[in-house]
Each structure stands twice: as C-alpha cells, then as structure tokens.
Write an enzyme that holds these catalytic residues in place. Structure first.
Site, PDB file in Angstrom:
ATOM      1  N   ASP A   1     -10.542  -5.701  -5.452  1.00  0.00           N
ATOM      2  CA  ASP A   1      -9.572  -4.602  -5.483  1.00  0.00           C
ATOM      3  C   ASP A   1     -10.364  -3.291  -5.536  1.00  0.00           C
ATOM      4  OD1 ASP A   1      -8.060  -6.923  -6.000  1.00  0.00           O
ATOM      5  OD2 ASP A   1      -6.606  -5.816  -7.215  1.00  0.00           O
TER       6      ASP A   1
ATOM      7  N   LYS B   1      -2.676  -1.588  -2.142  1.00  0.00           N
ATOM      8  CA  LYS B   1      -2.258  -1.682  -3.544  1.00  0.00           C
ATOM      9  C   LYS B   1      -1.873  -0.302  -4.043  1.00  0.00           C
ATOM     10  CE  LYS B   1      -4.321  -3.012  -8.025  1.00  0.00           C
ATOM     11  NZ  LYS B   1      -5.516  -3.644  -8.650  1.00  0.00           N
TER      12      LYS B   1
ATOM     13  N   LYS C   1       0.346  -5.008  -2.792  1.00  0.00           N
ATOM     14  CA  LYS C   1       0.241  -5.366  -4.207  1.00  0.00           C
ATOM     15  C   LYS C   1       0.759  -4.196  -5.032  1.00  0.00           C
ATOM     16  CE  LYS C   1      -2.933  -6.509  -7.985  1.00  0.00           C
ATOM     17  NZ  LYS C   1      -4.323  -6.906  -8.362  1.00  0.00           N
TER      18      LYS C   1
END
Length: 233
Positions: A96, A158, A187
């Site tokens: 991430d 995300k 996400k």
C-alpha cells in the site's frame, strides 16, 4: 436492514490494520491472531513488522500487506521502490503506497505516474494499492490520481492513509469506482469503525476495506447474522 453481507463474506474483504507508531511486538502478534480467528483477507502493518507477520501467519491464508512512503508520500521515488522491494523479499504479499501528493497538487501527473510505476515494478509479484489521500485532493485531482495509478499498473486505488485530515467517504469511493471501472479495484480506509460504515463502502464500489476496528466490525456482523429477517426489518 438488508443483511446480504454475511460475516464470512465481510471478513474476506477486510485488511486488519495496525499502523500506529507505538505498536509493539505483542500487539502485532495479537493482530495476527485476530486475523486468523476471523479469517481476514490481510493484516496491514508498517514495514518493520513484515517478517514477524509472515512467521505468525505462515499456517494461514491471511495475506501480509505493508505500507510504502507512509504516511506522507514525499519520499524519493527510489526509496519507495527499494522499500517495496525489501518488503516483498521479506514475504509481503501486498504493498500500500502513498502517491506523491505534492506532485498531484501541482498537476504533475507524469511524475505521479512514474512514482507509482517504480513501486509497481519493484513489488512484483506483490500487488500495489496506490493511496491517493482523497482529503487533500479536489474532485478533478481525485480522478486524475486514479487515472495515473491505473496507467502505472496499480491493482487498487485506496482512499486514505488514516493519518490525513479525513478518511474514506461514500462519495469518494463512488467517484473512484466510476473512474477506474473494471480495470482496477477500490480500497476504502480511514474512519471505518462499524458494520454499517464497511457495508456502505462496499455498496459504493469498494472491493477492500482497511480498518483498525476489524474485530468490532466482525462482532457487530456476527450479532446481525444471528438475527431473524423480522428483527432486521
């Protein structure tokens, strides 16, 4: 209340997260125990803890996710790539990474794309989730950031680090999903504390939820599983 998301289904889209600077080894181990107990998709931890999580989760199908360029995104691109490469070498399954937010605000989308692409290349075969930190971006910048992430080869976009001025919103998740279509996934993370929060994000188009409140969400979900349709109406 429509309870189409069973506890088992919900668990499989949650990244059980502990990214606090004060996290201890015992707390990380407890995170892994909880992830196995509830069947979460992944744990998400700071890079230092990747080897520990890999050992703790070796007897499970829970993935290990870690963060890169976190939480500001202002690291040199070379450092982000090397941080990702080391994490994958140590066993991380997912990366991430925070985009270069300053370059996004300046409209330098080629630099944003190249920054992400370097991490994508260094992370293979692990997948990359590009954190665009929506709280700092305009609507147009959110769209452009998603497009840059897709162009760079990210698997997910995300919403948030959880360390900015705001977290995931239904509006942002919906916008991101409309932008990426079926090419990638969304996400949602940041401020997701309840079952209703999580399901709202999924209904808006998210495919993964990042939450430090995963256990509380699952307890609430399990309680709803045990209610009759009449009780839920």
């Amino acid at each position: 209340m429509n309870k189409k998301w069973t506890s088992q289904m919900l668990a499989k889209v949650i990244d059980h997260t502990l990214l606090k600077a004060t996290a201890t080894e015992d707390q990380i181990k407890a995170l892994c125990v909880e992830a196995k107990e509830f069947g979460f998709k992944a744990v998400c931890v700071n890079p230092y803890w990747v080897p520990l999580c890999v050992r703790e989760l070796a007897d499970s199908d829970v993935l290990v996710a870690t963060v890169v360029g976190f939480p500001l995104g202002a690291n040199a691109s070379l450092i982000k790539a090397e941080e990702a490469r080391l994490a994958v070498a140590q066993g991380a399954d997912e990366i991430d990474m925070v985009i270069n937010i300053g370059k996004a605000k300046a409209g330098d989308w080629a630099a944003v794309r190249d920054d992400i692409a370097g991490v994508v290349q260094a992370s293979r075969p692990a997948i990359v989730k590009a954190i665009i930190e929506t709280c700092y971006l305009t609507q147009e910048e959110k769209i452009a950031a998603c497009e840059a992430a897709i162009s760079a080869g990210a698997t997910f976009v995300k919403t948030s680090t959880g360390f900015g001025t705001g977290g995931a919103t239904i509006e942002d998740v919906s916008l991101m999903k409309r932008t990426i279509g079926e090419v990638a996934y969304v996400k949602a993370s940041g401020g997701i504390k309840t079952w209703e929060d999580a399901v709202s994000m999924l209904e808006a188009g998210a495919s993964r939820i990042g939450a430090s409140a995963g256990v509380a969400i699952m307890r609430e979900s399990e309680a709803l599983d045990n209610k009759s349709p009449e009780q839920l109406s």
